[in-house]
Design a protein around this motif. Structure first.
Motif, mmCIF file in Angstrom:
data_model
loop_
_atom_site.group_PDB
_atom_site.id
_atom_site.type_symbol
_atom_site.label_atom_id
_atom_site.label_comp_id
_atom_site.label_asym_id
_atom_site.label_seq_id
_atom_site.Cartn_x
_atom_site.Cartn_y
_atom_site.Cartn_z
ATOM 1 N N HIS A 62 60.164 65.718 40.519
ATOM 2 C CA HIS A 62 59.498 64.287 40.251
ATOM 3 C C HIS A 62 60.605 63.369 39.985
ATOM 4 C CE1 HIS A 62 57.082 67.687 38.479
ATOM 5 N NE2 HIS A 62 55.929 67.105 38.957
ATOM 6 N N TRP A 63 60.264 62.271 40.731
ATOM 7 C CA TRP A 63 61.447 60.901 40.642
ATOM 8 C C TRP A 63 60.571 59.644 40.914
ATOM 9 C CZ3 TRP A 63 60.673 64.217 44.717
ATOM 10 C CH2 TRP A 63 60.654 63.517 46.171
ATOM 11 N N ILE A 64 61.345 58.689 40.682
ATOM 12 C CA ILE A 64 61.021 57.201 41.025
ATOM 13 C C ILE A 64 61.747 56.508 42.081
ATOM 14 C CG2 ILE A 64 62.064 56.115 39.240
ATOM 15 C CD1 ILE A 64 59.673 54.203 38.992
ATOM 16 N N ALA A 65 61.258 56.038 43.010
ATOM 17 C CA ALA A 65 62.128 55.573 44.020
ATOM 18 C C ALA A 65 61.366 54.060 44.416
ATOM 19 C CB ALA A 65 62.137 56.314 45.438
ATOM 20 N N GLY A 66 62.304 53.163 43.977
ATOM 21 C CA GLY A 66 61.756 51.536 44.141
ATOM 22 C C GLY A 66 60.377 51.516 43.264
ATOM 23 N N SER A 67 59.350 51.293 44.111
ATOM 24 C CA SER A 67 58.105 50.883 43.113
ATOM 25 C C SER A 67 56.996 52.187 43.244
ATOM 26 C CB SER A 67 57.221 49.593 43.703
ATOM 27 O OG SER A 67 56.906 49.859 45.055
ATOM 28 N N ALA A 68 57.753 53.287 43.714
ATOM 29 C CA ALA A 68 56.484 54.400 43.738
ATOM 30 C C ALA A 68 57.166 55.819 43.073
ATOM 31 C CB ALA A 68 56.559 54.666 45.213
ATOM 32 N N LEU A 69 56.302 56.343 42.239
ATOM 33 C CA LEU A 69 56.773 57.868 41.674
ATOM 34 C C LEU A 69 56.321 58.799 42.886
ATOM 35 C CD1 LEU A 69 54.633 57.172 38.361
ATOM 36 C CD2 LEU A 69 57.373 57.477 38.794
ATOM 37 N N ARG A 70 57.150 59.762 42.877
ATOM 38 C CA ARG A 70 56.928 60.763 43.796
ATOM 39 C C ARG A 70 57.210 62.220 43.287
ATOM 40 N NH1 ARG A 70 58.544 58.986 49.215
ATOM 41 N NH2 ARG A 70 57.490 61.043 49.592
ATOM 42 N N LEU A 71 56.679 63.173 43.898
ATOM 43 C CA LEU A 71 56.596 64.645 43.514
ATOM 44 C C LEU A 71 56.856 65.341 44.862
ATOM 45 C CD1 LEU A 71 53.992 66.811 43.532
ATOM 46 C CD2 LEU A 71 53.327 65.102 41.944
ATOM 47 N N ASP A 72 57.543 66.380 44.991
ATOM 48 C CA ASP A 72 57.463 67.300 46.135
ATOM 49 C C ASP A 72 58.236 68.492 45.620
ATOM 50 O OD1 ASP A 72 58.148 68.559 48.632
ATOM 51 O OD2 ASP A 72 58.393 66.624 49.547
ATOM 52 N N ASP A 73 57.496 69.647 46.031
ATOM 53 C CA ASP A 73 57.596 71.060 45.448
ATOM 54 C C ASP A 73 58.358 71.953 46.558
ATOM 55 O OD1 ASP A 73 55.634 71.705 47.184
ATOM 56 O OD2 ASP A 73 54.807 73.051 45.748
ATOM 57 N N CYS A 74 58.769 70.947 47.693
ATOM 58 C CA CYS A 74 59.330 71.485 48.753
ATOM 59 C C CYS A 74 58.712 72.642 49.477
ATOM 60 C CB CYS A 74 60.872 71.818 48.503
ATOM 61 S SG CYS A 74 62.018 71.917 49.984
ATOM 62 N N GLY A 75 57.372 72.590 49.584
ATOM 63 C CA GLY A 75 56.588 73.584 49.984
ATOM 64 C C GLY A 75 55.016 73.240 50.146
#
Length: 216
Positions: A44-57
């Motif tokens: 889980h992370w924030i990049a610019g004005s967006a929160l993201r999540l990715d489980d690489c799957g």
């Protein structure tokens, strides 16, 4: 909070609350090393004005601020049947003019998008779904943030002050000194990675959880 399959707009909490919960996890997971991974980042992370999540799957999601009181939630879970449905589902139907259409259409063309929800005037909405659609992935993707107990479970590995931190985040009063106290009081405390306080402070500044306005 129960999320139906497929999801319904009313299944989601207010976007500001969803943002706060997700953002707190992003702040606590922030590391300098992860900041340099770009598109290959997971968790889980924030990049610019967006929160993201990715489980690489099987699941990835983004929650983006689109201006005062406006948010867009989009992503994909492998449980979604939207992009495979026949006849095709127009995920952008009835969408407002402020959606990031270029980005969303690029994802659609790459068969990378499972659903889109948007938020304005305190209300979530999405495109109409056919009655025979079984799932759009919202439950598997967002239940971690819609149910407060699941949020606390998600935070369990981040120290004993998780409940207090969550309350502060939800009220947009998470001061930087609270992170300082967390790190000073817990040390590594069995975590897989050491706390990275400078990265946590950088992430906090982007989220707006300290009550300071953030420019979109």
């Amino acid at each position: 909070m129960t999320i139906h399959r497929p999801g319904r707009p009313e299944d989601l909490p207010a976007a500001e609350l969803l943002w706060a919960r997700w953002a707190l996890v992003a702040v606590l997971e922030a590391t300098t090393a992860a900041e340099s991974r770009g598109i290959h980042r997971t968790g889980h992370w924030i990049a610019g004005s967006a929160l993201r999540l990715d489980d690489c799957g099987c699941t990835w999601w983004a929650l983006a601020r689109m201006g005062p009181g406006r948010f867009v939630l989009y992503g994909e879970d492998e449980s979604s049947g939207v992009k495979w449905h026949e006849p095709a589902v127009d995920m952008l139907a009835q969408g407002p003019d402020w959606l990031p259409y270029e980005k969303l259409r690029d994802l659609l063309e790459g068969w990378e998008l499972g659903c889109v929800y948007w938020y304005e005037n305190g209300t979530w909405a999405r495109a109409p779904y056919p009655e025979d659609l079984g799932d759009d992935g919202l439950d598997c993707g967002m239940s971690r943030f819609t149910d407060r107990r699941e949020v606390l479970d998600l935070l369990a590995g981040h120290g004993p002050a998780a409940k207090e931190l969550l309350e502060a985040a939800e009220e947009y009063r998470l001061a930087p000194r609270a992170l300082d106290s967390l790190v000073a009081g817990t040390g590594n405390d069995g975590r897989d990675e050491d706390w990275d306080l400078p990265a946590m402070h950088r992430a906090l500044a982007l989220t707006g959880l300290a009550g300071e306005p953030v420019t979109t």
